[in-house]
Motif scaffolding. Sequence first.
Motif, PDB file in Angstrom:
ATOM      1  N   LYS A  92      -0.765  24.239  20.168  1.00  0.00           N
ATOM      2  CA  LYS A  92      -1.251  24.505  18.809  1.00  0.00           C
ATOM      3  C   LYS A  92      -0.499  23.647  17.786  1.00  0.00           C
ATOM      4  CE  LYS A  92      -2.334  29.364  19.830  1.00  0.00           C
ATOM      5  NZ  LYS A  92      -2.062  30.778  19.419  1.00  0.00           N
ATOM      6  N   GLY A  93      -0.996  23.649  16.576  1.00  0.00           N
ATOM      7  CA  GLY A  93      -0.341  22.947  15.484  1.00  0.00           C
ATOM      8  C   GLY A  93      -1.167  23.058  14.215  1.00  0.00           C
ATOM      9  N   THR A  94      -0.591  22.599  13.105  1.00  0.00           N
ATOM     10  CA  THR A  94      -1.286  22.602  11.820  1.00  0.00           C
ATOM     11  C   THR A  94      -0.979  21.301  11.091  1.00  0.00           C
ATOM     12  OG1 THR A  94      -1.072  25.012  11.646  1.00  0.00           O
ATOM     13  CG2 THR A  94      -1.629  23.805   9.636  1.00  0.00           C
ATOM     14  N   LEU A  95      -2.028  20.559  10.726  1.00  0.00           N
ATOM     15  CA  LEU A  95      -1.859  19.301  10.012  1.00  0.00           C
ATOM     16  C   LEU A  95      -1.934  19.528   8.505  1.00  0.00           C
ATOM     17  CD1 LEU A  95      -1.658  16.163  10.104  1.00  0.00           C
ATOM     18  CD2 LEU A  95      -4.162  16.125  10.136  1.00  0.00           C
ATOM     19  N   LYS A  96      -0.953  18.977   7.793  1.00  0.00           N
ATOM     20  CA  LYS A  96      -0.938  19.050   6.338  1.00  0.00           C
ATOM     21  C   LYS A  96      -0.684  17.667   5.748  1.00  0.00           C
ATOM     22  CE  LYS A  96       0.651  23.850   5.889  1.00  0.00           C
ATOM     23  NZ  LYS A  96       1.664  24.737   5.237  1.00  0.00           N
ATOM     24  N   ARG A  97      -1.037  17.524   4.465  1.00  0.00           N
ATOM     25  CA  ARG A  97      -0.843  16.247   3.787  1.00  0.00           C
ATOM     26  C   ARG A  97      -0.254  16.474   2.401  1.00  0.00           C
ATOM     27  NH1 ARG A  97      -5.757  12.166   2.247  1.00  0.00           N
ATOM     28  NH2 ARG A  97      -6.609  14.144   1.475  1.00  0.00           N
ATOM     29  N   ALA A  98       0.627  15.564   1.983  1.00  0.00           N
ATOM     30  CA  ALA A  98       1.260  15.670   0.675  1.00  0.00           C
ATOM     31  C   ALA A  98       0.220  15.595  -0.436  1.00  0.00           C
ATOM     32  CB  ALA A  98       2.283  14.557   0.498  1.00  0.00           C
ATOM     33  N   ASN A  99       0.338  16.506  -1.387  1.00  0.00           N
ATOM     34  CA  ASN A  99      -0.506  16.512  -2.578  1.00  0.00           C
ATOM     35  C   ASN A  99       0.395  16.185  -3.763  1.00  0.00           C
ATOM     36  OD1 ASN A  99      -2.022  17.188  -4.883  1.00  0.00           O
ATOM     37  ND2 ASN A  99      -3.186  18.745  -3.759  1.00  0.00           N
ATOM     38  N   TRP A 100       0.302  14.955  -4.265  1.00  0.00           N
ATOM     39  CA  TRP A 100       1.163  14.533  -5.369  1.00  0.00           C
ATOM     40  C   TRP A 100       0.773  15.194  -6.688  1.00  0.00           C
ATOM     41  CZ3 TRP A 100       0.497   8.752  -3.737  1.00  0.00           C
ATOM     42  CH2 TRP A 100       1.303   8.487  -2.613  1.00  0.00           C
ATOM     43  N   ASN A 101      -0.450  15.689  -6.773  1.00  0.00           N
ATOM     44  CA  ASN A 101      -0.877  16.360  -8.010  1.00  0.00           C
ATOM     45  C   ASN A 101      -0.183  17.706  -8.182  1.00  0.00           C
ATOM     46  OD1 ASN A 101      -2.616  14.226  -8.375  1.00  0.00           O
ATOM     47  ND2 ASN A 101      -4.440  15.342  -7.792  1.00  0.00           N
ATOM     48  N   THR A 102       0.003  18.418  -7.063  1.00  0.00           N
ATOM     49  CA  THR A 102       0.543  19.776  -7.118  1.00  0.00           C
ATOM     50  C   THR A 102       1.945  19.890  -6.539  1.00  0.00           C
ATOM     51  OG1 THR A 102      -0.488  20.294  -4.975  1.00  0.00           O
ATOM     52  CG2 THR A 102      -1.779  20.760  -6.967  1.00  0.00           C
TER      53      THR A 102
ATOM     54  N   ARG B 110       0.836  -1.202   0.000  1.00  0.00           N
ATOM     55  CA  ARG B 110       0.000   0.000   0.000  1.00  0.00           C
ATOM     56  C   ARG B 110       0.871   1.253   0.000  1.00  0.00           C
ATOM     57  NH1 ARG B 110      -5.144   1.711   0.915  1.00  0.00           N
ATOM     58  NH2 ARG B 110      -5.890  -0.405   1.250  1.00  0.00           N
ATOM     59  N   LEU B 111       0.476   2.217  -0.831  1.00  0.00           N
ATOM     60  CA  LEU B 111       1.162   3.498  -0.917  1.00  0.00           C
ATOM     61  C   LEU B 111       0.329   4.555  -0.213  1.00  0.00           C
ATOM     62  CD1 LEU B 111       3.836   3.823  -2.436  1.00  0.00           C
ATOM     63  CD2 LEU B 111       2.589   4.939  -4.278  1.00  0.00           C
ATOM     64  N   LYS B 112       0.984   5.415   0.608  1.00  0.00           N
ATOM     65  CA  LYS B 112       0.276   6.466   1.334  1.00  0.00           C
ATOM     66  C   LYS B 112       0.954   7.820   1.134  1.00  0.00           C
ATOM     67  CE  LYS B 112      -1.753   3.725   5.081  1.00  0.00           C
ATOM     68  NZ  LYS B 112      -2.018   3.686   6.542  1.00  0.00           N
ATOM     69  N   ARG B 113       0.139   8.871   1.217  1.00  0.00           N
ATOM     70  CA  ARG B 113       0.634  10.240   1.146  1.00  0.00           C
ATOM     71  C   ARG B 113       1.122  10.669   2.535  1.00  0.00           C
ATOM     72  NH1 ARG B 113      -4.735  12.764  -1.333  1.00  0.00           N
ATOM     73  NH2 ARG B 113      -3.673  14.744  -0.920  1.00  0.00           N
ATOM     74  N   ALA B 114       2.299  11.279   2.583  1.00  0.00           N
ATOM     75  CA  ALA B 114       2.882  11.680   3.861  1.00  0.00           C
ATOM     76  C   ALA B 114       2.092  12.821   4.501  1.00  0.00           C
ATOM     77  CB  ALA B 114       4.332  12.104   3.669  1.00  0.00           C
ATOM     78  N   SER B 115       2.062  12.837   5.819  1.00  0.00           N
ATOM     79  CA  SER B 115       1.466  13.943   6.560  1.00  0.00           C
ATOM     80  C   SER B 115       2.546  14.642   7.382  1.00  0.00           C
ATOM     81  CB  SER B 115       0.350  13.452   7.491  1.00  0.00           C
ATOM     82  OG  SER B 115       0.870  12.567   8.467  1.00  0.00           O
ATOM     83  N   VAL B 116       2.321  15.910   7.698  1.00  0.00           N
ATOM     84  CA  VAL B 116       3.216  16.685   8.560  1.00  0.00           C
ATOM     85  C   VAL B 116       2.368  17.506   9.520  1.00  0.00           C
ATOM     86  CG1 VAL B 116       5.083  16.831   6.868  1.00  0.00           C
ATOM     87  CG2 VAL B 116       3.350  18.616   6.940  1.00  0.00           C
ATOM     88  N   ILE B 117       2.913  17.778  10.688  1.00  0.00           N
ATOM     89  CA  ILE B 117       2.262  18.672  11.654  1.00  0.00           C
ATOM     90  C   ILE B 117       3.212  19.829  11.895  1.00  0.00           C
ATOM     91  CG2 ILE B 117       1.228  18.933  13.931  1.00  0.00           C
ATOM     92  CD1 ILE B 117       0.661  15.938  13.922  1.00  0.00           C
ATOM     93  N   GLU B 118       2.829  20.999  11.407  1.00  0.00           N
ATOM     94  CA  GLU B 118       3.687  22.172  11.504  1.00  0.00           C
ATOM     95  C   GLU B 118       3.288  23.050  12.672  1.00  0.00           C
ATOM     96  OE1 GLU B 118       3.322  24.115   7.754  1.00  0.00           O
ATOM     97  OE2 GLU B 118       4.654  22.710   6.722  1.00  0.00           O
ATOM     98  N   SER B 119       4.234  23.891  13.098  1.00  0.00           N
ATOM     99  CA  SER B 119       4.000  24.911  14.126  1.00  0.00           C
ATOM    100  C   SER B 119       3.507  24.320  15.442  1.00  0.00           C
ATOM    101  CB  SER B 119       2.988  25.959  13.623  1.00  0.00           C
ATOM    102  OG  SER B 119       3.412  26.502  12.400  1.00  0.00           O
ATOM    103  N   ALA B 120       3.952  23.091  15.763  1.00  0.00           N
ATOM    104  CA  ALA B 120       3.578  22.487  17.042  1.00  0.00           C
ATOM    105  C   ALA B 120       4.218  23.295  18.175  1.00  0.00           C
ATOM    106  CB  ALA B 120       4.036  21.040  17.099  1.00  0.00           C
ATOM    107  N   ASP B 121       3.381  23.839  19.063  1.00  0.00           N
ATOM    108  CA  ASP B 121       3.909  24.730  20.098  1.00  0.00           C
ATOM    109  C   ASP B 121       3.041  24.674  21.342  1.00  0.00           C
ATOM    110  OD1 ASP B 121       5.627  27.004  21.026  1.00  0.00           O
ATOM    111  OD2 ASP B 121       3.690  28.031  21.006  1.00  0.00           O
ATOM    112  N   ALA B 122       3.707  24.540  22.500  1.00  0.00           N
ATOM    113  CA  ALA B 122       3.021  24.587  23.800  1.00  0.00           C
ATOM    114  C   ALA B 122       3.481  25.848  24.527  1.00  0.00           C
ATOM    115  CB  ALA B 122       3.348  23.348  24.631  1.00  0.00           C
ATOM    116  N   SER B 123       2.535  26.637  25.015  1.00  0.00           N
ATOM    117  CA  SER B 123       2.891  27.897  25.672  1.00  0.00           C
ATOM    118  C   SER B 123       1.866  28.226  26.771  1.00  0.00           C
ATOM    119  CB  SER B 123       2.946  29.029  24.629  1.00  0.00           C
ATOM    120  OG  SER B 123       1.671  29.204  24.039  1.00  0.00           O
TER     121      SER B 123
END
Length: 272
Positions: free
Chosen positions: A190-200, A164-177
């Motif tokens: 806080k944080g921001t979840l993103k996912r790889a878009n192979w089309n773009t 099985r092939l999967k698109r990678a995910s990342v969590i940016e700006s992870a911060d505890a304050s």
Amino acid sequence: MTLRKQRRLSRAATVLTAAGTALASTLLMAPGAHAADSDITFSNVVINKGKPIVLGTGAQIEVPLTYTVKTNVKLDDWWVSAYRGTLDGSEKVLAIGTIQWSCRQSTAGGYTFYDCDESLQVDPDLLVGGDKLVNSDATVWKTTGTAIKVGGGYDTDLLSYTTRLKRASVIESADASPEPVAKGKPITIKGTLKRANWNTHRYDLYGGQKVVLQFKAAGTTAWTYVKTVTTSTTGALKTTVTAAKDGTWRWYYAGNSITGAKATTGDYVDVR
């Protein structure tokens, strides 16, 4: 006896160069047109140690591959390929090359066995034949095994193994304050979840996903579950907890059938 090469270029590329596009298509792309021979079989195929292959938007990765070839005829070359689509020359073939190729040779019952360990080169922007991955390729890929006989002829088997092939995910700006924080006071993570878009070829915001907040107390090694937070439509994560003791906070996304898992490195907060 062990057969070993430090670097082995793509078998597909080798066949294309040596035999021309038409022959390569026959050998690699249309095994359904050639019945599997009983004198050569492929077995024990495992790609990426049985785990999904997770790819981002540009970085080439190496994926372990192991398998066994059983033969009672002499072979010039052999390989296992992962493909998607119909085997008519239009399918996609995943790896662009193989490195660290090593096969342990043994004999029994009139057959020669090759137990092979390889490392596939997988690149989202370059597949065999010049194809590229698109988002719909995040799915199950089938496999074939092909062997080239000494003196001519070949055998290609359709294998039952899939990967099985999967698109990678990342969590940016992870911060505890804030840092530090008084005991009993709120901590905002806080944080921001993103996912790889192979089309773009970029990472897009990924909304509506459940992400787990975890905590590791100072002096310990285990992460413990705190709560589950759902990303906003823009992929944003935000939650508040009460400061109790020193430790590290992180987000963990378990992924899904087409998206890989991801954990942040963590943010340490001193509680005073």
